[in-house]
Design a protein around this motif. Structure first.
Motif, PDB file in Angstrom:
ATOM      1  N   ALA A  33      11.393  79.589  31.328  1.00 45.08           N
ATOM      2  CA  ALA A  33      11.325  79.318  32.760  1.00 45.08           C
ATOM      3  C   ALA A  33      11.998  77.975  33.030  1.00 45.08           C
ATOM      4  N   SER A  52      11.741  82.200  37.393  1.00 47.19           N
ATOM      5  CA  SER A  52      11.353  82.888  36.171  1.00 47.19           C
ATOM      6  C   SER A  52      12.581  83.167  35.312  1.00 47.19           C
ATOM      7  N   VAL A 101       8.691  80.669  27.669  1.00 54.02           N
ATOM      8  CA  VAL A 101       7.690  81.579  28.212  1.00 54.02           C
ATOM      9  C   VAL A 101       7.737  82.889  27.438  1.00 54.02           C
ATOM     10  N   ASN A 103       6.663  85.781  29.209  1.00 54.69           N
ATOM     11  CA  ASN A 103       6.649  86.761  30.284  1.00 54.69           C
ATOM     12  C   ASN A 103       7.859  86.494  31.152  1.00 54.69           C
ATOM     13  N   ARG A 105       8.592  87.199  34.030  1.00 56.25           N
ATOM     14  CA  ARG A 105       8.361  86.952  35.451  1.00 56.25           C
ATOM     15  C   ARG A 105       7.520  85.700  35.702  1.00 56.25           C
ATOM     16  N   ARG A 106       7.209  84.987  34.644  1.00 56.17           N
ATOM     17  CA  ARG A 106       6.374  83.802  34.831  1.00 56.17           C
ATOM     18  C   ARG A 106       7.175  82.640  35.414  1.00 56.17           C
ATOM     19  N   ILE A 108       6.747  78.400  36.588  1.00 58.34           N
ATOM     20  CA  ILE A 108       5.939  77.215  36.299  1.00 58.34           C
ATOM     21  C   ILE A 108       6.220  76.171  37.363  1.00 58.34           C
TER      22      ILE A 108
END
Length: 127
Positions: A33, A52, A101, A103, A105-106, A108
């Motif tokens: 990310a 993301s 990351v 994921n 789609r994460r 931060i």
């Protein structure tokens, strides 16, 4: 180790636009990310925008919504920040940040969750 290098800062008049770039090099991760933060003169560092790994999920500070756009090109390991309708309150040193990351789609938004930071690029908006 990861190196982040920002570019694109400068002096612009109120109402103008700038596009910041941040290129990552060195150690690579399968997914990471990225985000932009800024530190105005005499103030704490604050969140600006985040994206993301997929680029499909983004977040913005209320103060820049509708004016700034974050995007990324994973093939180039680069994240961008398009800044439009700039005003003097946008004057700050802008930093990009990167975090691994797991994921796609994460996003931060908290600075302490980022592991790597660029050296910053100055953006000055004159009235």
């Amino acid at each position: 180790q990861v190196q982040l290098v920002e570019s694109g800062g400068g002096l612009v008049q109120a109402g103008g636009s700038l596009r910041l770039s941040c290129a990552a090099s060195g150690r690579t991760f399968s997914m990471y990310a990225m985000g932009w933060f800024r530190q105005p003169p005499g103030k704490e560092r604050e969140f600006v925008a985040a994206a993301s790994w997929s680029g499909g999920v983004t977040a913005y500070a209320d103060s820049v919504k509708g004016r700034f756009t974050i995007s990324r090109d994973n093939a180039k390991n680069t994240v961008y920040l398009q800044m439009n309708s700039l005003n003097p309150e946008d004057t700050a040193v802008y930093y990009c940040a990167l975090a691994q990351v797991y994921n796609a789609r994460r996003i931060i938004t908290r600075s302490y969750e980022y592991d790597y930071w660029g050296q910053g690029t100055q953006v000055t908006v004159s009235s």
